[in-house]
Scaffold this active site. Structure first.
Site, short mmCIF file in Angstrom:
data_model
loop_
_atom_site.label_atom_id
_atom_site.label_comp_id
_atom_site.label_asym_id
_atom_site.label_seq_id
_atom_site.Cartn_x
_atom_site.Cartn_y
_atom_site.Cartn_z
N SER A 28 30.61 34.83 42.30
CA SER A 28 31.76 34.27 41.59
C SER A 28 31.46 32.84 41.16
O SER A 28 30.54 32.61 40.38
CB SER A 28 33.01 34.38 42.47
OG SER A 28 34.18 34.15 41.73
N ASP A 38 36.97 44.53 38.13
CA ASP A 38 37.20 43.17 38.61
C ASP A 38 38.42 42.58 37.91
O ASP A 38 38.40 42.39 36.69
CB ASP A 38 35.95 42.32 38.31
CG ASP A 38 36.00 40.93 38.92
OD1 ASP A 38 37.11 40.43 39.19
OD2 ASP A 38 34.93 40.34 39.10
N HIS A 48 36.29 42.60 42.50
CA HIS A 48 35.70 41.26 42.41
C HIS A 48 34.77 40.94 43.58
O HIS A 48 33.69 40.38 43.37
CB HIS A 48 36.81 40.20 42.34
CG HIS A 48 36.27 38.81 42.18
ND1 HIS A 48 35.53 38.43 41.07
CD2 HIS A 48 36.34 37.71 42.98
CE1 HIS A 48 35.19 37.17 41.19
NE2 HIS A 48 35.66 36.70 42.34
#
Length: 265
Positions: free
Chosen positions: A114, A211, A241
């Site tokens: 991320s 996601d 995610h």
């Protein structure tokens, strides 16, 4: 863009971390495993820390095959010192560079999850001679601008302008995302997707198509922006995610092992 522990990971390390002192009196918490190169450095996500599922899972995989591994907390995260609200993309990237410089030797593979995917790119740009390869997991370059500011309602923008701070409910736990005006404004100094990214090392990008936080198209744009010709994107149709389900962890460790073996020749 944070991560919470999921299933399939080994037990948490019960020993305390070591600390890397900084010139300003702050200190970075870390766990380091000695081993062969290319070593692996894990960069966690926004409001996440080095005890996350993927970091601990990869550490165990690397230890089992004798590969060097480093996980650490940015300032204001986890067990490192500092206040989260004072952090920015630039300061956390500086933490990553400091950890790379002080705590690793030889070529390294950066694994960024991320926000960590953005920070791994900035770290690689700062130290290209040290980076053997990159693995992004739902990598989120430019997220402060494209996934925060540009999506915020006028009311949220007004709150940030007035208070300098906005707390957004998180779907991953009781603790809300803390978003500062400083984070948004400073992040504009580090945007990458608007032009070519001059990195030529091998890159592997893993992204879930389900996601809800970072659209998988971000990884496709990143692949196009990278100068490297050796870029592979793996899209997981049902992946979300965190990419921390058992099958996701196996996919991640297989990707790391394959990349590591290829680099060793």
């Amino acid at each position: 863009m944070n991560e919470t522990p999921g299933g399939g990971a080994p037990a948490r390390d019960v020993s305390g971390p070591a600390f890397l002192p900084r010139e300003d009196g702050q200190r970075l918490a870390y766990h380091k495993t000695a081993g062969e190169t290319p070593g692996v450095v894990f960069l966690s996500g926004y409001m996440s820390d080095m005890t996350g599922t993927k970091a601990v899972w990869l550490e165990a995989q690397c230890r089992a095959r004798g590969q060097a591994f480093l996980r650490f907390d940015y300032l204001g995260h986890g067990q490192s010192s500092g206040a989260f609200e004072e952090g920015t993309i630039g300061s956390w990237a500086a933490d990553a560079v400091a950890a790379l410089d002080a705590l690793t030797d030889g070529p390294q593979i950066l694994v960024g999850s991320s926000m960590g995917g953005w920070l791994m790119l900035l770290t690689a740009l700062a130290r290209p001679e040290r980076i053997a390869g990159l693995i992004g997991i739902a990598a989120a370059p430019d997220f402060t601008e494209e996934l925060m500011w540009q999506r915020f309602s006028p009311e949220i923008r007004a709150t940030l302008e007035r208070d300098g701070l906005y707390r957004e409910p998180s779907p991953y736990g009781d603790q809300p995302y803390t978003i500062t005006r400083r984070l948004i404004e400073e992040g504009r100094n580090h945007l990458l997707l608007g032009g070519q990214i001059p990195l030529t090392c091998p890159v592997r990008l893993l992204h879930g198509m389900a996601d809800p936080d970072v659209p998988y198209q971000v990884s496709l744009r990143l692949a196009e922006a990278l100068a490297s010709d050796d870029v592979d994107v793996q899209l997981v149709k049902a992946g979300e995610h965190r990419m921390s389900e058992p099958a996701d962890l196996v996919r991640l460790s297989d990707t790391l092992r394959s990349l590591s073996e290829g680099l060793r020749g």
